[in-house]
Design a protein around this motif. Structure first.
Motif, PDB file in Angstrom:
ATOM      1  N   LEU A  64       0.845  -1.193   0.000  1.00 26.85           N
ATOM      2  CA  LEU A  64       0.000   0.000   0.000  1.00 26.85           C
ATOM      3  C   LEU A  64       0.881   1.243   0.000  1.00 26.85           C
ATOM      4  O   LEU A  64       2.012   1.206   0.507  1.00 26.85           O
ATOM      5  N   PRO A  65       0.403   2.356  -0.535  1.00 26.87           N
ATOM      6  CA  PRO A  65       1.254   3.547  -0.655  1.00 26.87           C
ATOM      7  C   PRO A  65       1.576   4.243   0.657  1.00 26.87           C
ATOM      8  O   PRO A  65       2.569   4.960   0.758  1.00 26.87           O
ATOM      9  N   ASP A  66       0.742   4.043   1.713  1.00 23.14           N
ATOM     10  CA  ASP A  66       0.925   4.808   2.946  1.00 23.14           C
ATOM     11  C   ASP A  66       1.453   3.966   4.099  1.00 23.14           C
ATOM     12  O   ASP A  66       1.297   4.333   5.264  1.00 23.14           O
ATOM     13  N   VAL A  67       2.073   2.825   3.797  1.00 28.61           N
ATOM     14  CA  VAL A  67       2.650   1.986   4.849  1.00 28.61           C
ATOM     15  C   VAL A  67       4.128   1.746   4.570  1.00 28.61           C
ATOM     16  O   VAL A  67       4.603   1.938   3.446  1.00 28.61           O
ATOM     17  N   ASP A  68       4.848   1.316   5.622  1.00 30.44           N
ATOM     18  CA  ASP A  68       6.293   1.097   5.503  1.00 30.44           C
ATOM     19  C   ASP A  68       6.645  -0.340   5.151  1.00 30.44           C
ATOM     20  O   ASP A  68       7.637  -0.587   4.460  1.00 30.44           O
ATOM     21  N   PHE A  69       5.852  -1.304   5.656  1.00 32.58           N
ATOM     22  CA  PHE A  69       6.142  -2.718   5.423  1.00 32.58           C
ATOM     23  C   PHE A  69       4.831  -3.501   5.354  1.00 32.58           C
ATOM     24  O   PHE A  69       3.791  -3.050   5.841  1.00 32.58           O
ATOM     25  N   ARG A  70       4.938  -4.692   4.782  1.00 36.48           N
ATOM     26  CA  ARG A  70       3.885  -5.687   4.929  1.00 36.48           C
ATOM     27  C   ARG A  70       4.329  -6.675   5.998  1.00 36.48           C
ATOM     28  O   ARG A  70       5.479  -7.120   6.002  1.00 36.48           O
ATOM     29  N   TYR A  71       3.410  -7.014   6.896  1.00 36.49           N
ATOM     30  CA  TYR A  71       3.691  -7.872   8.049  1.00 36.49           C
ATOM     31  C   TYR A  71       2.824  -9.117   7.921  1.00 36.49           C
ATOM     32  O   TYR A  71       1.603  -9.050   7.990  1.00 36.49           O
ATOM     33  N   ARG A  72       3.475 -10.286   7.721  1.00 35.88           N
ATOM     34  CA  ARG A  72       2.745 -11.549   7.568  1.00 35.88           C
ATOM     35  C   ARG A  72       3.033 -12.458   8.761  1.00 35.88           C
ATOM     36  O   ARG A  72       4.158 -12.475   9.284  1.00 35.88           O
ATOM     37  N   ILE A  73       2.015 -13.227   9.173  1.00 33.18           N
ATOM     38  CA  ILE A  73       2.095 -14.057  10.377  1.00 33.18           C
ATOM     39  C   ILE A  73       1.647 -15.470  10.040  1.00 33.18           C
ATOM     40  O   ILE A  73       0.569 -15.661   9.477  1.00 33.18           O
ATOM     41  N   PHE A  74       2.489 -16.448  10.407  1.00 34.52           N
ATOM     42  CA  PHE A  74       2.156 -17.849  10.202  1.00 34.52           C
ATOM     43  C   PHE A  74       2.210 -18.562  11.554  1.00 34.52           C
ATOM     44  O   PHE A  74       3.206 -18.466  12.265  1.00 34.52           O
ATOM     45  N   ASN A  75       1.149 -19.273  11.887  1.00 34.11           N
ATOM     46  CA  ASN A  75       1.124 -20.034  13.131  1.00 34.11           C
ATOM     47  C   ASN A  75       2.025 -21.257  13.040  1.00 34.11           C
ATOM     48  O   ASN A  75       2.476 -21.651  11.961  1.00 34.11           O
ATOM     49  N   ALA A  76       2.231 -21.892  14.185  1.00 31.52           N
ATOM     50  CA  ALA A  76       3.104 -23.063  14.240  1.00 31.52           C
ATOM     51  C   ALA A  76       2.583 -24.221  13.396  1.00 31.52           C
ATOM     52  O   ALA A  76       3.359 -25.102  13.004  1.00 31.52           O
ATOM     53  N   GLU A  82      -4.293 -13.321  10.608  1.00 27.78           N
ATOM     54  CA  GLU A  82      -4.419 -11.896  10.342  1.00 27.78           C
ATOM     55  C   GLU A  82      -3.635 -11.005  11.288  1.00 27.78           C
ATOM     56  O   GLU A  82      -3.239  -9.902  10.922  1.00 27.78           O
ATOM     57  N   GLN A  83      -3.430 -11.455  12.522  1.00 24.76           N
ATOM     58  CA  GLN A  83      -2.963 -10.536  13.544  1.00 24.76           C
ATOM     59  C   GLN A  83      -2.143 -11.242  14.615  1.00 24.76           C
ATOM     60  O   GLN A  83      -2.383 -12.406  14.928  1.00 24.76           O
ATOM     61  N   CYS A  84      -1.171 -10.536  15.181  1.00 24.35           N
ATOM     62  CA  CYS A  84      -0.418 -11.008  16.344  1.00 24.35           C
ATOM     63  C   CYS A  84       0.175  -9.784  17.016  1.00 24.35           C
ATOM     64  O   CYS A  84       1.114  -9.181  16.488  1.00 24.35           O
ATOM     65  N   GLY A  85      -0.372  -9.415  18.174  1.00 24.73           N
ATOM     66  CA  GLY A  85       0.050  -8.194  18.839  1.00 24.73           C
ATOM     67  C   GLY A  85       1.451  -8.258  19.404  1.00 24.73           C
ATOM     68  O   GLY A  85       2.245  -7.322  19.245  1.00 24.73           O
ATOM     69  N   ASN A  86       1.810  -9.356  20.083  1.00 27.03           N
ATOM     70  CA  ASN A  86       3.183  -9.499  20.572  1.00 27.03           C
ATOM     71  C   ASN A  86       4.158  -9.536  19.402  1.00 27.03           C
ATOM     72  O   ASN A  86       5.265  -8.995  19.483  1.00 27.03           O
ATOM     73  N   GLY A  87       3.758 -10.184  18.323  1.00 30.23           N
ATOM     74  CA  GLY A  87       4.595 -10.217  17.130  1.00 30.23           C
ATOM     75  C   GLY A  87       4.788  -8.843  16.530  1.00 30.23           C
ATOM     76  O   GLY A  87       5.866  -8.518  16.025  1.00 30.23           O
ATOM     77  N   ALA A  88       3.749  -8.012  16.588  1.00 31.22           N
ATOM     78  CA  ALA A  88       3.854  -6.656  16.034  1.00 31.22           C
ATOM     79  C   ALA A  88       4.923  -5.852  16.764  1.00 31.22           C
ATOM     80  O   ALA A  88       5.684  -5.092  16.148  1.00 31.22           O
ATOM     81  N   ALA A 111      -2.902  -8.722   7.176  1.00 29.20           N
ATOM     82  CA  ALA A 111      -4.121  -9.273   6.592  1.00 29.20           C
ATOM     83  C   ALA A 111      -5.359  -8.799   7.335  1.00 29.20           C
ATOM     84  O   ALA A 111      -6.472  -8.895   6.814  1.00 29.20           O
ATOM     85  N   GLY A 112      -5.178  -8.273   8.553  1.00 27.73           N
ATOM     86  CA  GLY A 112      -6.299  -7.779   9.340  1.00 27.73           C
ATOM     87  C   GLY A 112      -6.433  -6.274   9.334  1.00 27.73           C
ATOM     88  O   GLY A 112      -7.265  -5.725  10.043  1.00 27.73           O
ATOM     89  N   GLY A 113      -5.608  -5.567   8.558  1.00 24.12           N
ATOM     90  CA  GLY A 113      -5.663  -4.115   8.501  1.00 24.12           C
ATOM     91  C   GLY A 113      -4.295  -3.496   8.732  1.00 24.12           C
ATOM     92  O   GLY A 113      -3.276  -4.193   8.820  1.00 24.12           O
ATOM     93  N   VAL A 114      -4.249  -2.183   8.854  1.00 29.34           N
ATOM     94  CA  VAL A 114      -2.991  -1.438   9.028  1.00 29.34           C
ATOM     95  C   VAL A 114      -2.778  -1.162  10.515  1.00 29.34           C
ATOM     96  O   VAL A 114      -3.693  -0.713  11.217  1.00 29.34           O
ATOM     97  N   LEU A 115      -1.558  -1.449  10.991  1.00 26.58           N
ATOM     98  CA  LEU A 115      -1.182  -1.180  12.374  1.00 26.58           C
ATOM     99  C   LEU A 115      -0.155  -0.051  12.420  1.00 26.58           C
ATOM    100  O   LEU A 115       0.665   0.089  11.511  1.00 26.58           O
ATOM    101  N   GLU A 116      -0.186   0.724  13.503  1.00 25.29           N
ATOM    102  CA  GLU A 116       0.820   1.752  13.733  1.00 25.29           C
ATOM    103  C   GLU A 116       1.620   1.366  14.971  1.00 25.29           C
ATOM    104  O   GLU A 116       1.044   1.135  16.039  1.00 25.29           O
TER     105      GLU A 116
END
Length: 304
Positions: A64-76, A82-88, A111-116
């Motif tokens: 996306l044009p207004d973000v710095d990175f894409r963050y992908r999360i894969f479970n064990a 879509e999301q992992c707060g500790n991972g963020a 995958a769950g939206g944009v985080l800051e």
């Protein structure tokens, strides 16, 4: 050259990190090509025969044009979520440690939206986790209308929980004592309950007072972890809408404490907590699941 060497691919650099014991393998997929199949992720996640982790975190270029990175999360178990707060929080520290950015406020696409993410002192990171979703269809959760709590039948018993999405689905049960809660037996059953069509993270919440709670979480695709950031956020939202918790809560998990702040409906949940760097290393993957060529020149030893 032996058959095993002919079937081996190049080295992949990675970093092991954790947030309150919720541990991660983090991979920079900007500076090196990267691809893993679910079965390879499951092997790497194994704590006896692999690296061992709750989730694999991948840093990719932004889409996306207004973000710095894409963050992908894969479970064990190899599933992408879509999301992992500790991972963020670990993600924010990783991209700065690896000099992929020098910004203190980082916007990432998930995958769950944009985080800051805001990087503070001593490895602490504050994450804007976004506005929680309570509409059942959007969680997703099967219900005719929105309620504070929902009854779920399981094995002839009725369990009452709140349903919340923090970019990923959560069910939150209030219990008298988290130490005695049936996390290992009830957690996996509720995770796959038919009313959660995309499965769910199941939180067991104990209220100490309006500003202090204890929590255990059975995470979708990973099992119980020592901490779950999005689960802590969902638990505070659930506790607050039920009138049990205040707007700023110290959430005590088995791996440590998170501070969760939510000013009420229509506002974002803020999560603050620590991160930790464990070690860096390289591994050699089978050729059919490995990147074509690694650009990094680190040696193959794991450095503490």
């Amino acid at each position: 050259m032996s058959d095993s060497r002919r079937s081996s691919g190049p080295l992949l650099s990675f970093t092991k990190m954790h947030g309150l014991g919720n541990d991660f393998m983090v991979v920079d997929a900007i500076s090196q090509p990267f691809r893993l199949r679910p079965e390879t992720i499951r092997t790497l996640a194994d704590r006896h025969f692999g690296i061992g982790f709750d989730q694999l975190l991948v840093v990719e270029p932004p889409g996306l044009p207004d973000v710095d990175f894409r963050y992908r999360i894969f479970n064990a178990d190899g599933s992408e979520v879509e999301q992992c707060g500790n991972g963020a929080r670990c993600f924010a520290r990783f991209v700065r440690d690896q000099r992929l950015t020098n910004r203190k406020v980082i916007r990432v696409q998930t995958a769950g939206g944009v985080l800051e993410l805001k990087v503070g002192k001593d490895g602490w990171v504050t994450v804007n986790m976004g506005v929680p979703e309570l509409n059942p269809a959007a969680i997703p959760f099967a219900a005719d209308s929105r309620q504070l709590v929902y009854p779920l039948e399981m094995d002839g018993e009725i369990f009452t929980l709140s349903a919340v999405s923090m970019g990923n689905p959560h069910g939150v049960l209030v219990v008298d004592n988290v130490d005695a809660a049936p996390v290992e037996t009830l957690g996996p059953k509720l995770e796959r309950h038919p009313r959660f069509p995309a499965r769910a993270n199941i939180g067991f919440l104990q209220i100490i007072d309006a500003g202090h709670a204890r929590l255990r979480v059975f995470e979708r695709g990973s099992g119980e972890t020592l901490a779950c950031g999005s689960g802590a956020c969902a638990a505070v939202v659930a506790g607050q809408i039920r009138g049990l918790l205040g707007k700023r809560v110290d959430v005590e998990l088995r791996g440590g404490h998170l501070v969760i702040e939510w000013q009420g409906e229509g506002t974002a949940v803020m999560m603050e907590g620590p991160t930790a760097h464990v070690f860096e290393g390289q591994l050699r993957l089978p050729a059919e699941t490995s990147p074509r060529r690694s650009r990094r020149g680190k040696d193959s030893r794991q450095n503490p």
